[in-house]
Design a protein around this motif. Structure first.
Motif, PDB file in Angstrom:
ATOM      1  N   ASP A  10       0.868  -1.284   0.130  1.00 39.28           N
ATOM      2  CA  ASP A  10      -0.004   0.060  -0.095  1.00 39.28           C
ATOM      3  C   ASP A  10       0.865   1.225   0.219  1.00 39.28           C
ATOM      4  O   ASP A  10       0.667   2.132  -0.851  1.00 39.28           O
ATOM      5  N   LYS A  11       1.901   1.213   0.928  1.00 38.36           N
ATOM      6  CA  LYS A  11       2.840   2.434   1.036  1.00 38.36           C
ATOM      7  C   LYS A  11       3.438   2.673  -0.287  1.00 38.36           C
ATOM      8  O   LYS A  11       3.492   3.903  -0.734  1.00 38.36           O
ATOM      9  N   TYR A  12       3.915   1.711  -1.000  1.00 42.72           N
ATOM     10  CA  TYR A  12       4.839   1.835  -2.158  1.00 42.72           C
ATOM     11  C   TYR A  12       4.076   1.763  -3.450  1.00 42.72           C
ATOM     12  O   TYR A  12       4.864   1.455  -4.575  1.00 42.72           O
ATOM     13  N   ASP A  13       2.723   1.635  -3.473  1.00 41.99           N
ATOM     14  CA  ASP A  13       2.176   1.375  -4.815  1.00 41.99           C
ATOM     15  C   ASP A  13       2.402   0.146  -5.552  1.00 41.99           C
ATOM     16  O   ASP A  13       2.621   0.048  -6.728  1.00 41.99           O
ATOM     17  N   THR A  14       2.660  -0.883  -4.810  1.00 41.12           N
ATOM     18  CA  THR A  14       3.088  -2.195  -5.279  1.00 41.12           C
ATOM     19  C   THR A  14       2.031  -3.012  -5.239  1.00 41.12           C
ATOM     20  O   THR A  14       1.116  -3.150  -4.263  1.00 41.12           O
ATOM     21  N   VAL A  15       1.576  -3.649  -6.169  1.00 37.36           N
ATOM     22  CA  VAL A  15       0.524  -4.719  -6.424  1.00 37.36           C
ATOM     23  C   VAL A  15       0.773  -5.921  -5.694  1.00 37.36           C
ATOM     24  O   VAL A  15       1.507  -6.655  -5.862  1.00 37.36           O
ATOM     25  N   LEU A  16      -0.199  -6.363  -4.853  1.00 37.03           N
ATOM     26  CA  LEU A  16      -0.242  -7.659  -4.098  1.00 37.03           C
ATOM     27  C   LEU A  16      -1.004  -8.912  -4.741  1.00 37.03           C
ATOM     28  O   LEU A  16      -2.379  -8.535  -4.958  1.00 37.03           O
ATOM     29  N   VAL A  17      -0.509  -9.795  -5.188  1.00 34.64           N
ATOM     30  CA  VAL A  17      -1.023 -10.773  -6.041  1.00 34.64           C
ATOM     31  C   VAL A  17      -1.102 -12.035  -4.945  1.00 34.64           C
ATOM     32  O   VAL A  17      -0.028 -12.507  -4.664  1.00 34.64           O
ATOM     33  N   CYS A  18      -2.220 -12.521  -4.634  1.00 39.08           N
ATOM     34  CA  CYS A  18      -2.148 -13.912  -4.035  1.00 39.08           C
ATOM     35  C   CYS A  18      -2.698 -14.864  -5.075  1.00 39.08           C
ATOM     36  O   CYS A  18      -3.620 -14.852  -5.758  1.00 39.08           O
ATOM     37  N   ASP A  19      -1.670 -15.865  -5.232  1.00 40.82           N
ATOM     38  CA  ASP A  19      -1.790 -16.889  -6.310  1.00 40.82           C
ATOM     39  C   ASP A  19      -2.519 -18.118  -5.403  1.00 40.82           C
ATOM     40  O   ASP A  19      -2.090 -18.781  -4.702  1.00 40.82           O
ATOM     41  N   GLU A  20      -3.927 -18.332  -5.869  1.00 44.52           N
ATOM     42  CA  GLU A  20      -4.658 -19.266  -5.175  1.00 44.52           C
ATOM     43  C   GLU A  20      -5.107 -20.213  -6.046  1.00 44.52           C
ATOM     44  O   GLU A  20      -6.057 -20.872  -5.879  1.00 44.52           O
ATOM     45  N   ILE A  21      -4.029 -20.752  -6.964  1.00 46.36           N
ATOM     46  CA  ILE A  21      -4.504 -21.515  -7.986  1.00 46.36           C
ATOM     47  C   ILE A  21      -4.621 -23.039  -7.554  1.00 46.36           C
ATOM     48  O   ILE A  21      -5.466 -23.916  -7.727  1.00 46.36           O
ATOM     49  N   GLN A  22      -3.520 -23.357  -6.480  1.00 45.13           N
ATOM     50  CA  GLN A  22      -3.690 -24.738  -5.870  1.00 45.13           C
ATOM     51  C   GLN A  22      -4.131 -24.697  -4.332  1.00 45.13           C
ATOM     52  O   GLN A  22      -4.938 -25.623  -3.983  1.00 45.13           O
ATOM     53  N   CYS A  23      -4.083 -23.567  -3.527  1.00 45.51           N
ATOM     54  CA  CYS A  23      -4.484 -23.502  -2.331  1.00 45.51           C
ATOM     55  C   CYS A  23      -5.692 -22.818  -2.176  1.00 45.51           C
ATOM     56  O   CYS A  23      -6.183 -23.010  -1.263  1.00 45.51           O
ATOM     57  N   GLY A  24      -6.287 -22.575  -3.021  1.00 42.88           N
ATOM     58  CA  GLY A  24      -7.673 -21.710  -3.044  1.00 42.88           C
ATOM     59  C   GLY A  24      -8.958 -22.635  -3.436  1.00 42.88           C
ATOM     60  O   GLY A  24      -8.680 -23.779  -3.528  1.00 42.88           O
ATOM     61  N   TYR A  25      -9.761 -22.073  -3.693  1.00 46.80           N
ATOM     62  CA  TYR A  25     -11.283 -22.719  -4.164  1.00 46.80           C
ATOM     63  C   TYR A  25     -11.613 -23.627  -3.175  1.00 46.80           C
ATOM     64  O   TYR A  25     -11.928 -24.791  -3.345  1.00 46.80           O
ATOM     65  N   GLY A  26     -11.553 -23.411  -1.807  1.00 46.34           N
ATOM     66  CA  GLY A  26     -12.168 -24.202  -0.607  1.00 46.34           C
ATOM     67  C   GLY A  26     -11.084 -25.251   0.124  1.00 46.34           C
ATOM     68  O   GLY A  26     -11.321 -25.740   0.859  1.00 46.34           O
ATOM     69  N   ARG A  27      -9.959 -25.384  -0.694  1.00 40.45           N
ATOM     70  CA  ARG A  27      -9.053 -26.437  -0.385  1.00 40.45           C
ATOM     71  C   ARG A  27      -8.318 -26.339   1.167  1.00 40.45           C
ATOM     72  O   ARG A  27      -8.040 -27.223   1.853  1.00 40.45           O
ATOM     73  N   SER A  28      -8.392 -25.118   1.437  1.00 42.79           N
ATOM     74  CA  SER A  28      -7.513 -24.849   2.722  1.00 42.79           C
ATOM     75  C   SER A  28      -8.708 -24.813   4.024  1.00 42.79           C
ATOM     76  O   SER A  28      -8.346 -24.691   5.007  1.00 42.79           O
ATOM     77  N   GLY A  29      -9.981 -24.894   3.641  1.00 41.80           N
ATOM     78  CA  GLY A  29     -11.186 -24.875   4.654  1.00 41.80           C
ATOM     79  C   GLY A  29     -11.793 -23.602   4.708  1.00 41.80           C
ATOM     80  O   GLY A  29     -12.500 -23.321   5.445  1.00 41.80           O
ATOM     81  N   ARG A  30     -11.098 -22.505   3.939  1.00 40.35           N
ATOM     82  CA  ARG A  30     -11.888 -21.195   3.621  1.00 40.35           C
ATOM     83  C   ARG A  30     -11.713 -21.098   2.040  1.00 40.35           C
ATOM     84  O   ARG A  30     -10.942 -21.778   1.456  1.00 40.35           O
ATOM     85  N   PHE A  31     -12.663 -20.049   1.627  1.00 36.96           N
ATOM     86  CA  PHE A  31     -12.660 -20.263   0.203  1.00 36.96           C
ATOM     87  C   PHE A  31     -11.305 -20.166  -0.406  1.00 36.96           C
ATOM     88  O   PHE A  31     -10.916 -20.617  -1.314  1.00 36.96           O
ATOM     89  N   PHE A  32     -10.757 -19.051   0.098  1.00 40.01           N
ATOM     90  CA  PHE A  32      -9.151 -18.625  -0.136  1.00 40.01           C
ATOM     91  C   PHE A  32      -8.426 -18.928   1.117  1.00 40.01           C
ATOM     92  O   PHE A  32      -8.624 -18.330   2.113  1.00 40.01           O
ATOM     93  N   ALA A  33      -6.885 -19.134   0.587  1.00 36.09           N
ATOM     94  CA  ALA A  33      -5.960 -19.601   1.570  1.00 36.09           C
ATOM     95  C   ALA A  33      -5.742 -18.159   2.628  1.00 36.09           C
ATOM     96  O   ALA A  33      -5.633 -18.370   3.912  1.00 36.09           O
ATOM     97  N   HIS A  34      -5.633 -17.152   1.759  1.00 32.63           N
ATOM     98  CA  HIS A  34      -5.130 -15.856   2.358  1.00 32.63           C
ATOM     99  C   HIS A  34      -6.211 -15.501   3.406  1.00 32.63           C
ATOM    100  O   HIS A  34      -5.979 -14.484   4.179  1.00 32.63           O
ATOM    101  N   GLN A  35      -7.456 -15.925   3.316  1.00 30.19           N
ATOM    102  CA  GLN A  35      -8.633 -15.668   4.182  1.00 30.19           C
ATOM    103  C   GLN A  35      -8.343 -15.922   5.472  1.00 30.19           C
ATOM    104  O   GLN A  35      -8.960 -15.417   6.731  1.00 30.19           O
TER     105      GLN A  35
END
Length: 380
Positions: A199-224
């Motif tokens: 946020d401070k340096y206008d850098t984009v944060l990308v979370c790659d949820e290709i394998q860990c996402g879509y419910g696999r972690s027990g939340r819809f996304f792992a970053h949640q």
């Protein structure tokens, strides 16, 4: 013409599947704790999925993105309800690598920069910039080694702070649970400070949820699990239960421009039908909750096995139904014995980590079946 021989193959020919089971061409049944590399989310050949796909094929399989496709809009609406990002936008493509390519391209359009930070042991795909962001020099061709990417240790915020504070970093791309990297989990304090730095340096944060996402972690996304909201989320694998599809979830800070991104096959009618069927089943059968419950049980039992002195188990880590079992011996013999003696498919990482990536419908009884077979292999 021969196939281009780049895959080391098991001498097994899978003929058909159902739920968490597959059968080979000789009729032998296997318990599938690999899910075709985390792709099978709702189980093999789910009847609702196959019915929706057949119905859509009889109606229309494909038309290009030059016309309206109501299925795309329906999928975007359903997905925002499932993951909670109602103010995000959705761009549909065909694969995980393509999702990451478009995410990083969009980030560069946004701030005009070209530097990317990626984690050591990361895997983000095999194409162009996605493969350059993958920390494996063996698969980065000279034409892809363009000096865009710096690899830094996961969870050690100091070098990330030093690089981002230079003010020239386009994007940070992170798997909140590394898959190929051996089920390594990003920590909450690390992700929170990373979010603040971006946020401070206008850098984009990308979370790659290709394998860990879509419910696999027990939340819809792992970053949640970590209480952060990225600028871009990439998805693929489980999104369509085996039909090739990927997506980029894009925060409101990005404004679309005609021609900025594009794809021929992405978001086609059949792919959208598959993705909508997946969401139907996930919601009706509560598969995210099942991943949390059965995955938690499985990790608890595996850790109990380790503590009880079952040989060769060094560590158990993961979330939901994305589990890594670190061994004190190379995984190869254990994995082969599980497959050829006990009829269980598993994944792997590095030289000594077994990866469990089953369909999200895995039952407690099936977890117990695996546990018994795994113990048998390790103790004999």
């Amino acid at each position: 013409m021969e196939l281009f021989d780049v895959y080391p193959l098991f001498d097994v020919t899978i003929d058909h599947g159902k739920g968490c089971r597959v059968w080979d061409d000789k009729g032998r049944q296997y318990l599938d704790l690999y899910g075709g590399h985390a792709v099978i989310s709702i189980g093999h050949c789910h009847p609702h999925y196959t019915e929706v796909m057949a119905r859509q094929m009889e109606k229309l399989s494909f038309y290009s993105n030059s016309v309206r496709n109501p299925l795309q809009a329906e999928l975007a609406h359903r997905l925002d309800k499932a993951c909670g990002y109602e103010d995000f936008s959705l761009f549909l493509i065909n694969s995980g690598a393509e999702a990451n390519e478009n995410a990083l391209k969009l980030a560069s359009f946004h701030n005009g920069r070209t530097r990317v930070l990626s984690a050591e042991k990361a895997f983000h795909g095999r194409t162009s910039l996605a493969v350059e962001a993958t920390a494996n020099p063996k698969i980065i061709a000279p034409i892809n080694a363009n000096g865009h990417v710096t690899y830094l240790p996961l969870n050690d915020i100091t070098p990330w702070r030093e690089e981002i504070s230079k003010g020239d970093v386009c994007a940070v791309i992170i798997e909140c649970i590394q898959g190929v990297g051996g089920i390594r989990l990003a920590e909450e304090h690390f992700m929170h400070e990373l979010r603040q730095l971006c946020d401070k340096y206008d850098t984009v944060l990308v979370c790659d949820e290709i394998q860990c996402g879509y419910g696999r972690s027990g939340r819809f996304f792992a970053h949640q699990h970590l209480g952060v909201v990225p600028d871009i989320v990439t998805v693929a694998k489980g999104i369509a239960n085996g039909f090739p599809m990927g997506g980029v979830l894009i925060s409101p800070k990005f404004k679309p421009v005609y021609g900025q991104l594009g794809t021929t096959f992405g978001g086609n009618h059949l792919a959208c039908a598959a993705a909508l069927a997946v969401l139907d089943v996930m919601e009706e059968e509560h598969l995210v909750e099942n991943a949390a419950r059965v995955g938690g049980y499985l990790m608890e039992q595996l850790r109990a096995m380790k503590e009880s002195g079952v040989p060769h188990m060094s560590d158990v880590r993961g979330r939901g139904l994305m589990i890594g079992i670190e061994l004190d011996v190379p995984y190869k013999e254990v994995r082969n014995r599980l497959l050829f003696e006990e009829s269980v498919f598993t994944g792997c990482s590095g030289t000594n980590v077994l990866r469990l990536l089953p369909p999200l419908c895995l039952s407690k009884a099936e977890a117990d079946e695996f546990l018994a077979k795994f113990r048998k292999v390790l103790e004999s």
